[in-house]
Design a protein around this motif. Structure first.
Motif, mmCIF file in Angstrom:
data_model
loop_
_atom_site.group_PDB
_atom_site.id
_atom_site.type_symbol
_atom_site.label_atom_id
_atom_site.label_comp_id
_atom_site.label_asym_id
_atom_site.label_seq_id
_atom_site.Cartn_x
_atom_site.Cartn_y
_atom_site.Cartn_z
ATOM 1 N N SER A 1 5.323 10.252 4.625
ATOM 2 C CA SER A 1 3.899 9.943 4.705
ATOM 3 C C SER A 1 3.372 9.485 3.354
ATOM 4 O O SER A 1 3.993 9.714 2.311
ATOM 5 N N LYS A 2 2.239 8.823 3.408
ATOM 6 C CA LYS A 2 1.596 8.336 2.186
ATOM 7 C C LYS A 2 1.386 9.463 1.173
ATOM 8 O O LYS A 2 1.515 9.249 -0.035
ATOM 9 N N THR B 1 0.842 -1.193 0.000
ATOM 10 C CA THR B 1 0.000 0.000 0.000
ATOM 11 C C THR B 1 0.875 1.239 0.000
ATOM 12 O O THR B 1 2.055 1.174 0.355
ATOM 13 N N PHE B 2 0.280 2.364 -0.375
ATOM 14 C CA PHE B 2 1.021 3.616 -0.349
ATOM 15 C C PHE B 2 1.543 3.911 1.051
ATOM 16 O O PHE B 2 2.636 4.439 1.215
ATOM 17 N N GLU B 3 0.754 3.552 2.040
ATOM 18 C CA GLU B 3 1.164 3.838 3.410
ATOM 19 C C GLU B 3 2.413 3.041 3.775
ATOM 20 O O GLU B 3 3.362 3.577 4.340
ATOM 21 N N GLY C 1 5.404 4.469 2.015
ATOM 22 C CA GLY C 1 5.818 5.676 2.719
ATOM 23 C C GLY C 1 6.549 5.352 4.006
ATOM 24 O O GLY C 1 7.613 5.905 4.299
ATOM 25 N N GLU C 2 5.994 4.407 4.747
ATOM 26 C CA GLU C 2 6.599 3.994 6.012
ATOM 27 C C GLU C 2 8.037 3.528 5.797
ATOM 28 O O GLU C 2 8.953 3.959 6.497
#
Lengths: 252, 252
Positions: free
Chosen positions: B67-68, B56-58, B61-62
């Motif tokens: 951030s996403k 996922t984008f999150e 990002g993590e």
DNA sequence: CTATAAACTTACCATTAGTAAGTTTTTAGA
DNA sequence: TCTAAAAACTTACTAATGGTAAGTTTATAG
């Protein structure tokens, strides 16, 4: 009051139909099994059409003509659904192989049975290859899929080794079997990823080329191979063209 | 007022670092390029760890420490992000091949440069193979990925054909190149899907076996191959072990 | 005929992809 | 050095999706 006009629900009708189908070795299927089969077919179609990422419960339901809820009732989550699809595809390959093996009487013919089973038109085409690659990407994340995949690889490898032992030393047979297995995987991947489709014939030709390089090939054995290929291709045309087989497979 | 203690933002710091890195042929990178590079690295890692479906984008990002929203700012959607990841992986392979090709002086060594580039430890390992299969499943649904993939295949095929022409007729070279290409794909797939990891050495051995079967191999040429393999492996150990290369590649 | 199990439906929740409109930071030019 | 525009980043939101839980209908065993 029972009348001749008693109405049937859709699922009763389908159940009835499935019981009438003249498939050999058909176990009486529960409604659950019928549905799971329909749904994993639809899921396969969805993966083939839209790819893994774009395959949703709703689309699967749509393709099967039911609501998303029904899909989720029969498969607790996406992982299990995809495992079922994967299992279904692989048992299809197995059954095809068994069917062709029954008609193979010499080691050479058994070799060709393995090749033809993997690359016959009904089984090997771009759509199916693409779906296979998508499903393959789930393997590392599902113990179930891993087991299915290793079992399938192991069986093909074992079959190849046994057949090859009649032409090569044990060690050489071992090595040649591994090469052929890798080549099969490679052709499947290319079949899915190459822009232009890879024909069944082209795939089988590729396997033939490898076989002739791996086996000691004098004039006589080349002719033997040609004959074996021809025979098994003919057998496949008949056995895999039968109504019973088609019913089971066609929609994959 | 400018002081020695002027504070830097994180991205300024990274930009500064990147400018100082002693990479040859380093173009000054805009912030956007740096970010896109970081993020596609992180996305690769996410695909390798969690699989395509669970990336996922999150999570991306993590892994990149942002951030996403940042990910979505630099990549309009998931398809484009995955295309970038795919392009990145493939250009890595290309660069490795070019680097090894520079040190190959004979056709035989060029053959081995192709093999080693594909299966050197830094490039070929289970994690990477798994990610590659996941990314491959996007190819049929992205024209961009299709182009990258065909270009890569075409180049490897062309390189192989040219090198093989010194040992075989044009036609045979053509055919042998195709076989080797298919085998490379097969080994990559197996590397990702097999339960136990497939070592770099095992993969290269497999290619060597195929080469010896495909080429006319008398005593002399076998020795020639052994020497070429050894030389290119040594070159690879040095060139691909260098600090500059590692910096670029290591985290993949 | 009835009780239980299974099939199906519905309403719901949490996560996710993607948007749109905002704020801050960087950069280019006077 | 100052300013205006562009780019980077943030935030708040929406629609779609995976999944749950509780309800209703249908099938089946006794």
């Amino acid at each position: 009051m029972v009348s001749l006009f008693t109405t049937f629900t859709a699922i009763q009708y389908e159940f009835c139909l499935s019981a009438l189908l003249p498939l050999k070795a058909k176990k009486t299927s529960s409604i659950r099994e019928i549905r799971r089969d329909q749904l994993s077919r639809a899921a396969f179609e969805a993966v083939a059409r839209y790819g893994l990422r774009r395959t949703t419960f709703e689309k699967v339901g749509e393709l099967a003509g039911v609501s998303k809820g029904v899909v989720l009732h029969h498969f607790p989550d996406k992982t299990v659904l995809l495992e079922a699809v994967f299992r279904r595809s692989n048992s299809l390959l197995s059954e095809t192989l068994v069917e062709l093996y029954r008609h193979a009487t010499t080691p050479c013919e058994r070799l060709w049975a393995i090749v033809i089973a993997n690359f016959f038109e009904t089984i090997f085409n771009q759509r199916v290859c693409q779906a296979w690659v998508s499903l393959a990407s789930e393997i590392p994340h599902s113990a179930q899929c891993q087991r299915i995949q290793s079992a399938c690889n192991a069986r093909i490898d074992s079959n190849l080794r046994h057949a090859l032992k009649h032409f090569l030393s044990t060690e050489d047979a071992h090595h040649a079997a591994r090469q052929l297995g890798l080549l099969i995987d490679g052709i499947w991947v290319r079949g899915g990823l190459q822009s232009g489709a890879l024909s069944s014939k082209a795939a089988i030709d590729e396997m033939e080329f490898a076989l002739l390089k791996l086996l000691p090939s004098d004039e006589g054995s080349v002719r033997q191979h040609r004959q074996a290929r021809k025979k098994i291709e003919k057998v496949a045309g008949i056995a895999l063209g039968s109504r019973a087989y088609q019913d089971r497979v066609l929609q994959l």
